[in-house]
Design an enzyme around this catalytic site. Structure first.
Site, PDB file in Angstrom:
ATOM      1  CG  ASP A   1      -3.584 -60.525 -46.767  1.00 25.77           C
ATOM      2  OD1 ASP A   1      -4.305 -61.271 -47.451  1.00 25.77           O
ATOM      3  OD2 ASP A   1      -3.807 -60.249 -45.570  1.00 25.77           O
ATOM      4  CG  LEU A   2      -7.016 -57.576 -50.733  1.00 21.85           C
ATOM      5  CD1 LEU A   2      -8.221 -57.954 -51.591  1.00 21.85           C
ATOM      6  CD2 LEU A   2      -6.671 -56.105 -50.939  1.00 21.85           C
ATOM      7  CG  ASP A   3     -10.030 -60.185 -46.214  1.00 25.59           C
ATOM      8  OD1 ASP A   3     -10.400 -59.119 -46.718  1.00 25.59           O
ATOM      9  OD2 ASP A   3     -10.521 -61.294 -46.505  1.00 25.59           O
TER      10      ASP A   3
ATOM     11  CG  ASP B   1      -3.017 -60.417 -41.464  1.00 25.25           C
ATOM     12  OD1 ASP B   1      -3.710 -61.001 -40.612  1.00 25.25           O
ATOM     13  OD2 ASP B   1      -3.229 -60.552 -42.696  1.00 25.25           O
TER      14      ASP B   1
END
Length: 238
Positions: free
Chosen positions: A16-18, A188
């Site tokens: 995942d990025l954000d 997250d």
């Protein structure tokens, strides 16, 4: 670090990025401020336009087209186009304005401060595994210095429905040529990242930077394979 399931041999990792590779909140705050300033200055009739007005238009669009949320960039473009149209601009004028607003949005959206530890971790892991980014958002890894670590980036909308739907997980497995069970997804969010990855047959690593209690979390649906508090722990673990 907590282990909830035994890790199987790995052949690739997806991220995942954000809020997994960086703190997304400062970029979002700045982007919203700059986006509203752009719209307010773009046309006199939008001089009082606020984030709440954009949110209301987005909700209206989502009620009419529930699946629009899968592509947050298109969803935002449509809301801005609607705002301009309702202020009397022609379809062509509204399209030009929405395009300009989204160009401004993209400029600020990827002004992200990526921690040195993230670069070091991805660099180390990339020497051993192919890495892929899977995101529901619209930050551009290439613009914030992360693009070089990933074999490819999958985005909700162009590449399928948003996580936790399995579309992008399955596509990552297919494009990598690696069985889902041999891929570890790192994220997250307990719903979009952990439950989504597990239901797609991936292994899952939950980054719990805020020291939440997994057993007490309302959004905990499935146990990840591992839980870590810092991304850097992966380099030592794998």
């Amino acid at each position: 670090m907590h282990f909830y399931r035994p890790l199987r041999p790995l052949a690739a990792l997806t991220f995942d990025l954000d809020d997994t590779l960086y703190d997304n909140r400062p970029a979002i705050r700045q982007t919203e401020q700059q986006s509203m300033a752009f719209l307010q200055n773009y046309h006199p009739r939008l001089s009082r336009f606020q984030s709440t007005d954009l949110h209301r238009l987005r909700q209206e669009l989502c009620e009419q087209e529930p699946e629009i949320y899968h592509d947050v960039t298109q969803w935002r473009w449509r809301a801005i186009h609607l705002a301009l149209s309702r202020e009397g601009l022609s379809d062509v004028e509204a399209t030009i304005g929405a395009d300009a607003a989204m160009q401004n949005f993209a400029l600020w959206r990827s002004r992200i401060e990526v921690p040195a530890a993230t670069h070091a971790t991805l660099r180390a892991l990339g020497e051993r595994y192919p890495l892929v980014a899977i995101t529901n958002g619209n930050a551009d890894p290439a613009l914030c210095g992360l693009g070089g670590y990933f074999q490819f980036v999958l985005r909700a909308g162009p590449d399928g429905r948003a996580k936790p739907y399995q579309d992008m997980y399955q596509l990552a497995s297919e494009r990598l040529g690696v069985a889902a069970r041999q891929i570890l997804h790192v994220g997250d969010d307990l719903t979009t990242d952990i439950a989504g990855a597990l239901r797609a047959g991936f292994q899952a690593c939950w980054i719990n930077e805020h020291q939440r209690d997994l057993m007490q979390s309302a959004d905990s649906r499935l146990l990840p394979h591992i839980e870590i508090s810092r991304l850097a722990s992966l380099a030592a673990l794998l």
